[in-house]
Every structure is written in structure tokens, then in C-alpha cells.
Design an enzyme around this catalytic site. Structure first.
Site, PDB file in Angstrom:
ATOM      1  N   GLY A 188       0.833  -1.206   0.000  1.00 40.28           N
ATOM      2  CA  GLY A 188       0.000   0.000   0.000  1.00 40.28           C
ATOM      3  C   GLY A 188       0.856   1.239   0.000  1.00 40.28           C
TER       4      GLY A 188
ATOM      5  CD  GLU B 212       5.484  -1.696   7.227  1.00 33.15           C
ATOM      6  OE1 GLU B 212       6.216  -2.045   8.160  1.00 33.15           O
ATOM      7  OE2 GLU B 212       4.968  -0.569   7.155  1.00 33.15           O
TER       8      GLU B 212
ATOM      9  N   GLY C 105      -1.986   2.489   6.172  1.00 34.15           N
ATOM     10  CA  GLY C 105      -2.438   1.718   7.336  1.00 34.15           C
ATOM     11  C   GLY C 105      -1.768   0.369   7.484  1.00 34.15           C
TER      12      GLY C 105
END
Ligand SMILES: Cc1cc2cn([C@H]3C[C@H](O)[C@@H](CO)O3)c(=O)nc2[nH]1
Length: 224
Positions: A16, A92, A21
Site C-alpha cells: 500500500g 510489510e 495503514g
């Protein structure tokens, strides 16, 4: 608890834009015993031998973005290959968004020379052909650039203070081209798109509702 086929380990990459987030999602899933979360090694990027490479990159991208992305690629390969005892590794980002979103953005924006782009791509191609950096599922936290920008301002990491709106918009479009429009670059596995524009507390609700889907879905090897 989650029924996992014995021994099968899966890797999920949370993708993202800046401010979408991702940390909230990783923090949420860190609570489950079967999940090992691995955050982006931003602290390594901020202190590599005493140098803040992230700050160098944002302060003078034409000069430092190749060096920065080269180090990012190494640290992400390290995360991809890190042995994990638990059945689920949730990372991540990935070496893939590094190449298809961040390196692409810097080169298209004229902040990285053609020669630098070519060499980084050679590294990326060799790594993906010779090292297991293959995820089983990508969870794409899809935000509008407006929401991403608003969260960046609110969180305001020092180094990100001066990120221009155009940079965040361009990164958004590259994520959309890659994961939604499937315009040019290969998508290494199946993708689960979540609407991350909603308030982060509501987003946690969605994580719970879709937990089984997020954690189990990646077991289903669909022909991508
Ligand atoms: C794989 C990858 C992650 C990543 C993050 N970043 C930047 C965006 C944010 O400002 C900060 C933390 O994600 O690092 C980057 O410039 N290039 C990257 N490549």
C-alpha cells in the site's frame, strides 16, 4: 484456531501507499499466535553505518535514490528469506513493490538515471530468479491519495515532511497499475484488496471479519 495444513508455511505481503495503514494491519495480526509479523526495516534505512539513507534520499533523490533503493532491496531480501518458526509470515511490503512501485516511480519521475534503473533491475531479476522471495498472498491496503496524504501529514515522520503531493499520487497510480489494472508488471501471487480509506478503527473490524480469508486464502494456490 486456524486450521493450517501441517508444515505448510505461508508468506503474506502487505502492500500500500505511504500512510495506507500497513503498520495498523501488522500490529493487529501480531496478536495471533500463528502469525509472525516482519515490519519494514525503516530503522536500518535511517541508520546504515550512521547514515540516514531515508533522509538522504528525500533530500536529494537524484543523487541518493539509487543507493537507497539498492539498500532497500538488500534489506527486503533479508526479510523475505528470514526463517520463521510460525506457520504464517506477514511482511510489510516486499521486494516486488520496491521494484514495481518505488524504483519505477523514481525513474519515471526523472529522479533516477536510466543506467541506475537498469542495474537495480538486473539485481531484482537475478534475485527473483535465484532466491525464494515468492509471497503466497498480497494484501493490498487500497487508499485514495487524499487519505494517504492526510495520514502522512498527521503522522509526519520527519523525513516525510516535504514529500510532494504529486509523489504520493504517482505512487498510488503505480500500485493501482500493478495490483488492480495489471497493466505491465507481473503480480507474483493472488491479491486481496481491502478498502483502507475507512477509519483505521473500522479497518480493524474488517481485519477481524476477513481474518480467515486473509490467513487461509493464501493456502489456496489459484493459477495466477
Ligand atoms: C520496498 C520498499 C519500501 C519502501 C519505502 N520507501 C519509503 C516510503 C516511506 O517514506 C518510508 C517507509 O515506508 O520509506 C521507499 O522510498 N522505497 C521503498 N521500497
Amino acid at each position: 484456531g486456524l486450521k493450517m495444513s501441517a508444515g505448510k508455511k505461508i508468506t503474506i505481503c502487505v502492500e500500500g501507499n505511504i500512510g495506507s495503514g500497513k503498520t495498523t494491519l501488522l500490529d493487529h495480526f501480531a496478536q495471533f499466535p500463528e502469525v509472525k509479523t516482519i515490519s519494514e526495516p525503516v530503522n536500518k534505512w535511517r541508520d546504515a553505518g550512521g547514515h540516514n539513507l531515508l533522509e538522504l534520499m528525500y533530500s536529494d533523490p537524484a543523487r541518493y535514490s539509487c543507493m537507497f533503493q539498492s539498500y532497500v532491496q538488500l534489506t527486503m531480501m533479508d526479510n523475505h528469506t528470514a526463517p520463521v518458526e510460525k506457520p504464517i509470515k506477514m511482511m510489510e511490503r516486499s521486494i516486488h513493490s520496491g521494484r514495481y512501485c518505488f524504483i519505477e516511480n523514481l525513474h519515471r519521475g526523472g529522479l533516477m538515471a536510466d543506467a541506475e534503473y537498469a542495474v537495480l533491475d538486473q539485481w531484482f531479476q537475478w534475485i527473483t530468479a535465484n532466491v525464494n522471495v515468492q509471497p503466497d498472498l498480497i494484501v493490498y491496503l487500497r487508499t485514495s491519495p487524499e487519505v494517504a496524504l492526510e495520514r502522512i501529514r498527521r503522522r509526519s515522520r520527519d523525513e516525510e515532511r516535504a514529500i510532494p503531493e504529486s509523489y504520493v499520487r504517482a505512487l498510488h497510480e503505480l500500485h493501482e497499475d500493478w495490483l488492480v489494472r495489471r497493466a505491465q508488471f507481473p503480480v507474483p501471487c493472488q491479491v486481496l484488496v481491502l478498502d483502507a480509506d475507512q477509519d483505521l478503527s473500522l479497518l480493524k473490524e474488517e481485519f477481524n471479519v476477513r481474518k480467515q480469508e486473509i490467513l487461509c486464502r493464501s493456502e489456496v494456490k489459484s493459477p495466477v
